[in-house]
Design an enzyme around this catalytic site. Structure first.
Site, PDB file in Angstrom:
ATOM      1  N   ASP A   1       0.902  -1.151   0.000  1.00  0.00           N
ATOM      2  CA  ASP A   1       0.000   0.000   0.000  1.00  0.00           C
ATOM      3  C   ASP A   1       0.940   1.199   0.000  1.00  0.00           C
ATOM      4  O   ASP A   1       1.558   1.502   1.025  1.00  0.00           O
ATOM      5  CB  ASP A   1      -0.896   0.014   1.238  1.00  0.00           C
ATOM      6  CG  ASP A   1      -1.901   1.152   1.173  1.00  0.00           C
ATOM      7  OD1 ASP A   1      -1.527   2.233   0.667  1.00  0.00           O
ATOM      8  OD2 ASP A   1      -3.043   0.986   1.601  1.00  0.00           O
ATOM      9  N   HIS A   2       1.061   1.853  -1.158  1.00  0.00           N
ATOM     10  CA  HIS A   2       2.152   2.836  -1.257  1.00  0.00           C
ATOM     11  C   HIS A   2       1.948   4.022  -0.309  1.00  0.00           C
ATOM     12  O   HIS A   2       2.893   4.751  -0.029  1.00  0.00           O
ATOM     13  CB  HIS A   2       2.383   3.277  -2.708  1.00  0.00           C
ATOM     14  CG  HIS A   2       1.292   4.118  -3.270  1.00  0.00           C
ATOM     15  ND1 HIS A   2       0.174   3.589  -3.843  1.00  0.00           N
ATOM     16  CD2 HIS A   2       1.158   5.452  -3.342  1.00  0.00           C
ATOM     17  CE1 HIS A   2      -0.612   4.560  -4.236  1.00  0.00           C
ATOM     18  NE2 HIS A   2      -0.046   5.708  -3.955  1.00  0.00           N
TER      19      HIS A   2
ATOM     20  N   HIS B   1      -6.094   2.545   1.281  1.00  0.00           N
ATOM     21  CA  HIS B   1      -5.292   3.698   1.690  1.00  0.00           C
ATOM     22  C   HIS B   1      -5.875   4.449   2.899  1.00  0.00           C
ATOM     23  O   HIS B   1      -5.176   4.732   3.866  1.00  0.00           O
ATOM     24  CB  HIS B   1      -5.133   4.689   0.535  1.00  0.00           C
ATOM     25  CG  HIS B   1      -4.616   4.063  -0.721  1.00  0.00           C
ATOM     26  ND1 HIS B   1      -3.570   3.179  -0.733  1.00  0.00           N
ATOM     27  CD2 HIS B   1      -4.998   4.183  -2.015  1.00  0.00           C
ATOM     28  CE1 HIS B   1      -3.332   2.789  -1.964  1.00  0.00           C
ATOM     29  NE2 HIS B   1      -4.189   3.388  -2.766  1.00  0.00           N
TER      30      HIS B   1
END
Ligand code: NAD
Length: 478
Positions: free
Chosen positions: A172-173, A235
């Site tokens: 999950d950047h 996110h």
């Protein structure tokens, strides 16, 4: 500090994500000295191309997506010597043996699955069939991780047939962003904030992830997903977890992820009247959502706002408001912790109401601001004003500070180091879907129609009402 030598295979090495983020990021890590000379990157994708052709593609990708770094031509040429390519068919047997021939023994091996999720299982299986991955190898899995609890479970199960949890890095950047990690440093490295970090002192928390772009070229995917699946389940939930979790005993992968999981499990189901969905309308310059996805009857949301509650001792009574959407007024991501009013104003009613707000900005200008109340300078008497104590990292750390690495490159280096702290564990992802599914199913069962909103606005008016009803207001999107 350089990481150990590695062979990193990027399945989908010719794809959009690889060209835009992964390859330029790896080049920056090389140029900064973090990727060692013995490190190798092996593109593996369907296209038939030679190593030289792939190197040209990588060079062009760096030039296009990070022109500033590409000016370092000497390092770029050296980096390209570390780049290889092999055509591999994830669905068939072609190319796997050749890939095996390229891999070196006694190196850290990592396999980045930058391909459609439908290929994750078959790639995991073939890595084992062709004996390319032992128990130390790592796999990196891109989003979306399933589209509901059932598919996420199936995906976890198919990966678990070949790899143990300690080898699986679910990206999950958002967790790779500097400020997100700084949030933990600020919370758990200072005495100042943690005593106030609860429902006794915090009035509410707002999480906003606003984009100005529409669905772009991802229309056909996005229309089957929507903002809830594409942004909230992963996110925004991750941000919520980091804000709300209890202090872990140490900064170690399972200690942190255990605490995040407890937050997700403590989230109450969301009542339908506490959620607003929206879909952007056309403007003079841009098409409507339905035109963008070429589906005139689409009921998918490009915006969602909601009021959530966490039922535990720390947070009972403090609402968490979250919103995200496309084609909004500005591109901004922010978490705001809004503290309660002081119990009594010694300055009288005319001094007005002033609240401390800790704002954590993920973009633009990553940093934090603490709004504090001071006396307005000058002879005007005891007039109060709110001023920001600004902690923009770029300014605070000065021009000599090392450039903040992009989220992807930081996370890839964590994979090589074998550090899973900033990656989602399988049970976390499933718990997030278990919370999200009833919300989405409710919309489907009720034939819920998203509210239209203007391009360049802050979303549908109903989203404003969500806050106004509680006597609160959203922070401006700017
Ligand atoms: P893309 O369509 O641009 O690239 C797909 C890649 O997969 C290509 O390199 C193609 O050659 C390869 N591929 C397809 N079928 C194959 C097969 N049978 N065998 C071997 N290789 C095959 O996709 P993308 O946008 O780069 O996305 C890749 C993954 O990353 C997806 O899971 C996507 O959801 C995720 N993701 C993408 C972005 C983004 O900004 N592009 C952002 C977040 C997550």
């Amino acid at each position: 500090i350089p990481v150990d030598s590695f062979d990193l295979v990027i399945f989908g090495g010719t794809g959009d994500l690889a060209r835009r983020k992964i390859l330029p990021g790896l080049f920056r890590r090389y140029a900064s000295g973090q990727m060692p000379d013995e490190g190798r990157i092996i593109g593996a994708a369907r296209s038939d191309m030679t190593c030289d052709e792939f190197r040209t593609m990588v060079k062009e990708a760096v030039e296009e997506f990070d022109p500033k770094s590409a000016k370092d031509t000497e390092n770029l040429e050296k980096f390209l010597e570390r780049v290889f390519y092999v055509a591999v068919d994830a669905m068939g047997d072609g190319g796997w043996k050749e890939l095996g021939d390229l891999l070196r023994p006694d190196m850290i091996r990592a396999f980045y699955f930058s391909v459609a999720p439908s290929l994750f299982g078959t790639i995991a299986e073939r890595l084992k069939t062709f004996d390319l991955a032992d128990d130390d190898a790592r796999i990196v899995v891109e989003k979306p991780f399933g589209k509901d609890l059932e598919t996420a479970r199936a995906l976890n199960k198919s990966l678990a047939e070949h790899f143990h949890e300690g080898q699986i890095y679910r990206i999950d950047h958002y967790l790779g962003k500097e400020t997100v990690q700084n949030l933990m440093a600020v919370r758990f490295g200072n005495m100042l904030f943690e005593p106030l970090w609860n429902s006794q002192y915090v009035d509410h928390i707002q999480i906003t992830v606003a984009e100005t772009v529409g669905v772009g070229g991802r229309g056909s995917y996005y229309d089957t997903s929507g903002a809830m699946r594409d942004m909230v389940q992963n996110h925004l939930m991750q941000l919520l977890c980091l804000i709300a979790m209890e202090p872990p005993a140490k900064f170690d992968p399972d200690a942190v992820r255990d605490e995040k999981l407890k937050v997700i499990r403590a989230l109450d189901p969301v009542e339908p009247h506490h959620i607003v969905r929206g879909q952007y309308s056309a403007s003079e310059k841009s098409a409507s959502y339905r035109e963008d996805v070429e589906n005139p009857r689409s009921f998918t949301e490009s915006f969602v706002a909601m009021r959530c509650e966490i039922s535990n001792w720390r947070w009972a009574g403090t609402p968490f408001y979250m919103r995200t959407g496309k084609r909004l007024k500005a591109r901004t991501s922010e978490i705001a912790v809004v503290f309660k009013d002081a119990p009594h104003s010694i300055f009288g009613a005319e001094a007005g109401v002033h609240r401390n707000v800790l704002s954590i900005r993920l973009q633009p200008n990553e940093g934090m601001t603490l709004g504090v109340t001071i006396k307005e300078p000058g002879p005007g008497g005891m007039r109060l004003v709110d001023v920001p104590l600004d902690m923009t990292f770029a300014e605070a750390l000065g021009p000599d500070a090392e450039e903040v690495p992009d989220a992807y490159e930081r996370l890839i280096m964590d994979v090589i180091r074998g550090n899973q702290t900033l990656f989602m564990r399988g049970d976390e992802v499933e718990a997030a879907w278990a919370w999200t599914d009833p919300i989405i199913n409710g919309w489907t069962n009720r034939n819920d129609v998203p509210k239209p909103y203007d391009t360049g606005s802050a979303g549908p008016d109903d989203a404003l009402m969500l806050m106004h009803r509680d006597g609160r207001r959203w922070r401006e999107i700017k």
